[in-house]
Design a protein around this motif. Sequence first.
Motif, PDB file in Angstrom:
ATOM      1  N   ASP A 159     -34.553  28.216   8.946  1.00 31.56           N
ATOM      2  CA  ASP A 159     -33.092  27.607   8.767  1.00 31.56           C
ATOM      3  C   ASP A 159     -33.271  26.163   7.994  1.00 31.56           C
ATOM      4  N   GLU A 160     -33.948  25.386   8.689  1.00 29.57           N
ATOM      5  CA  GLU A 160     -34.106  23.999   8.365  1.00 29.57           C
ATOM      6  C   GLU A 160     -35.007  23.671   7.048  1.00 29.57           C
ATOM      7  N   ILE A 161     -35.800  24.490   6.854  1.00 33.50           N
ATOM      8  CA  ILE A 161     -36.889  24.258   5.677  1.00 33.50           C
ATOM      9  C   ILE A 161     -35.975  24.599   4.402  1.00 33.50           C
ATOM     10  N   THR A 162     -35.063  25.694   4.468  1.00 28.19           N
ATOM     11  CA  THR A 162     -34.371  26.170   3.436  1.00 28.19           C
ATOM     12  C   THR A 162     -33.398  25.220   2.622  1.00 28.19           C
ATOM     13  N   GLN A 163     -33.056  24.188   3.561  1.00 26.73           N
ATOM     14  CA  GLN A 163     -32.107  23.325   3.215  1.00 26.73           C
ATOM     15  C   GLN A 163     -32.663  21.835   3.009  1.00 26.73           C
ATOM     16  N   THR A 164     -33.993  21.789   2.962  1.00 30.39           N
ATOM     17  CA  THR A 164     -34.729  20.401   3.031  1.00 30.39           C
ATOM     18  C   THR A 164     -35.486  20.257   1.735  1.00 30.39           C
ATOM     19  N   ALA A 165     -35.396  19.240   0.815  1.00 33.40           N
ATOM     20  CA  ALA A 165     -36.507  18.900  -0.287  1.00 33.40           C
ATOM     21  C   ALA A 165     -37.617  18.214   0.400  1.00 33.40           C
ATOM     22  N   PRO A 166     -39.085  18.441  -0.497  1.00 36.87           N
ATOM     23  CA  PRO A 166     -40.035  17.565   0.272  1.00 36.87           C
ATOM     24  C   PRO A 166     -39.907  16.093  -0.240  1.00 36.87           C
ATOM     25  N   HIS A 167     -40.092  15.164   0.675  1.00 36.41           N
ATOM     26  CA  HIS A 167     -40.322  13.855   0.309  1.00 36.41           C
ATOM     27  C   HIS A 167     -41.796  13.277  -0.296  1.00 36.41           C
TER      28      HIS A 167
ATOM     29  N   ARG B 184     -40.109  36.428   1.655  1.00 40.99           N
ATOM     30  CA  ARG B 184     -39.812  36.220   0.282  1.00 40.99           C
ATOM     31  C   ARG B 184     -38.306  35.891   0.040  1.00 40.99           C
ATOM     32  N   LYS B 185     -37.415  36.661   0.672  1.00 38.20           N
ATOM     33  CA  LYS B 185     -36.040  36.265   0.442  1.00 38.20           C
ATOM     34  C   LYS B 185     -35.687  34.835   1.110  1.00 38.20           C
ATOM     35  N   ILE B 186     -36.375  34.536   2.163  1.00 34.99           N
ATOM     36  CA  ILE B 186     -36.228  33.182   2.743  1.00 34.99           C
ATOM     37  C   ILE B 186     -36.530  32.166   1.625  1.00 34.99           C
ATOM     38  N   LEU B 187     -37.844  32.479   1.063  1.00 36.74           N
ATOM     39  CA  LEU B 187     -38.565  31.447   0.025  1.00 36.74           C
ATOM     40  C   LEU B 187     -37.430  31.424  -1.196  1.00 36.74           C
ATOM     41  N   LYS B 188     -36.703  32.760  -1.605  1.00 32.41           N
ATOM     42  CA  LYS B 188     -35.791  32.529  -2.593  1.00 32.41           C
ATOM     43  C   LYS B 188     -34.727  31.463  -2.382  1.00 32.41           C
ATOM     44  N   ALA B 189     -34.178  31.678  -1.211  1.00 31.98           N
ATOM     45  CA  ALA B 189     -33.009  30.939  -0.697  1.00 31.98           C
ATOM     46  C   ALA B 189     -33.435  29.479  -0.707  1.00 31.98           C
ATOM     47  N   TRP B 190     -34.657  28.998  -0.526  1.00 35.87           N
ATOM     48  CA  TRP B 190     -35.119  27.703  -0.608  1.00 35.87           C
ATOM     49  C   TRP B 190     -35.064  27.383  -2.071  1.00 35.87           C
ATOM     50  N   CYS B 191     -35.713  28.213  -2.823  1.00 42.76           N
ATOM     51  CA  CYS B 191     -35.899  27.987  -4.340  1.00 42.76           C
ATOM     52  C   CYS B 191     -34.454  27.795  -4.804  1.00 42.76           C
ATOM     53  N   VAL B 192     -33.647  28.546  -4.289  1.00 41.35           N
ATOM     54  CA  VAL B 192     -32.032  28.104  -4.851  1.00 41.35           C
ATOM     55  C   VAL B 192     -31.597  26.833  -4.590  1.00 41.35           C
ATOM     56  N   PHE B 193     -32.076  26.254  -3.329  1.00 47.08           N
ATOM     57  CA  PHE B 193     -31.496  24.979  -2.902  1.00 47.08           C
ATOM     58  C   PHE B 193     -32.374  24.133  -3.563  1.00 47.08           C
ATOM     59  N   LEU B 194     -33.513  24.264  -4.184  1.00 52.85           N
ATOM     60  CA  LEU B 194     -34.563  23.351  -4.870  1.00 52.85           C
ATOM     61  C   LEU B 194     -34.173  23.135  -6.409  1.00 52.85           C
TER      62      LEU B 194
ATOM     63  N   SER C 220     -30.648  19.011  -3.914  1.00 52.78           N
ATOM     64  CA  SER C 220     -32.050  18.871  -3.848  1.00 52.78           C
ATOM     65  C   SER C 220     -32.681  17.459  -4.211  1.00 52.78           C
ATOM     66  N   ARG C 221     -31.690  16.665  -5.087  1.00 53.39           N
ATOM     67  CA  ARG C 221     -32.466  15.514  -5.997  1.00 53.39           C
ATOM     68  C   ARG C 221     -32.412  14.296  -4.785  1.00 53.39           C
ATOM     69  N   TYR C 222     -31.979  14.382  -3.891  1.00 56.24           N
ATOM     70  CA  TYR C 222     -31.925  13.090  -2.797  1.00 56.24           C
ATOM     71  C   TYR C 222     -33.233  12.627  -2.725  1.00 56.24           C
ATOM     72  N   VAL C 223     -34.239  13.397  -2.883  1.00 54.08           N
ATOM     73  CA  VAL C 223     -35.719  12.713  -2.776  1.00 54.08           C
ATOM     74  C   VAL C 223     -36.084  12.087  -4.148  1.00 54.08           C
ATOM     75  N   LEU C 224     -35.468  12.230  -5.366  1.00 50.76           N
ATOM     76  CA  LEU C 224     -35.461  11.694  -6.615  1.00 50.76           C
ATOM     77  C   LEU C 224     -35.006  10.398  -6.616  1.00 50.76           C
ATOM     78  N   TYR C 225     -35.797   9.299  -6.119  1.00 52.07           N
ATOM     79  CA  TYR C 225     -35.412   7.909  -6.012  1.00 52.07           C
ATOM     80  C   TYR C 225     -36.603   7.057  -5.873  1.00 52.07           C
ATOM     81  N   ASP C 226     -36.228   5.745  -6.145  1.00 50.91           N
ATOM     82  CA  ASP C 226     -37.658   4.966  -6.318  1.00 50.91           C
ATOM     83  C   ASP C 226     -38.126   4.195  -5.063  1.00 50.91           C
TER      84      ASP C 226
END
Length: 424
Positions: free
Chosen positions: A98-106, A147-157, A162-168
């Motif tokens: 659950d946690e992973i599907t709602q998190t973007a990598p830093h 695969r379904k879980i990964l697709k849910a993560w892909c939807v989030f990404l 998911s843009r909160y990790v795109l900063y300087d």
Amino acid sequence: MSMPLTEAAIEARYQSSFGRAAGYLPRDRKAVDAWQVELVQRARAQLAGQHVKPVQELADLLDRETDLRDRVTRTIEGALKLHPGGVRNIDEMLTCLDEITQTAPHYRLDPRQRIYFPMSALFCYMMAVKDDGWELFRDQRFNDALRKILKAWCVFLDSEESRYVLYDGPDGWLSQAAYEDFKLYEFEVDPDAPYGGFASYNAFFHRPIKPEFRPNGALHDLRAVVSPNDGSVVMAYANVQKDADILDIKHQRYSLRKLLSKYSGIDSFVGGTVFQSFLSGANYHRWHAPVDGVIEYKETVEGLMFSELYSKQVDPTAGTLSQGYQANVNTRGIVVIKSTSPDIGKVCVIPVGITEISSVTITAEVGQRVTRGDEIGYFSYGGSSMCLVFEPNKVDFTVPTGVPGTVTDDGAPIFVNSTIARAK
């Protein structure tokens, strides 16, 4: 039940894994241990919460299929013997997902802390459990649920969230360190726009490259084959057959029937050559046409994702032995181009998804005429490899491919639009 791996064996297997070789997992396994402990602690605090839909579907599957549930339980128990700080039971595993599907990598400046493949990190020890672990990630029921879980993560990404990790900042993908580390100056990035001008994390991951950094010097050379991707050479495997045993680690084989799935023109490639390359996380993740021609066929195959080559030996080539196996069984795209140069014949482009997301998007259409260098698709976030399949006696390679039929983890670098072969 078989005995678990020793500490030395699990360390060797970790260091030889695809995720570690690709840079998505840190060099220091202790960083994975610490990350697992933190993730599990967060999961334990949320066990009363609702699962995201595909995670709940996995939970329901495990309730129905008791044999699968028992194998997952045995695998978790085996993993705990390798790392006591990991997930203790199925409920904790589900909540971690659950946690992973709602998190973007830093981004992480310290390579020892780079957990860019969270599901690979979560399953790191489970995948290393002999017998039960190997078989679990081959089980079609478990694989399809993941695969379904990964697709849910892909939807989030794919989403703005998911843009909160795109900063300087120090751990941002737009930091000065990340710019140099991932050569962002070669890509279409707008440093003055919010989030670098990207609509999502995935948009950043498969960002377009500036044309001047991938010049097409072979544009008018009709006998040239150019690389469809950035990466490094894994192997060139000659005399590929329609059917082959793909489970022997010493003599890794490609099976055309497995590799090309439903494509009816397999016979034209029998006796030909498979050229495979490896993409790291820092590589450009769009792929281009290697020859001039017409798209004759395309297909996306939903295969395995976390399965490794079955062997009692450790892969000493940092995950490259498994890549040949994964090309046969993993999620992949298939694009067959009928070259307009009759000396080259048909060329099959096979982007292979590995571990996280395993998402391939083919943008070219059947019947479309392409020129070498035209974009034909891209990978979303995740590990990846690329195969080209040539008809027999059609090309000579112009890049080092090592000893025929062998693999390497330090192969020659290749770049989109650079010549890798020529018609005989």
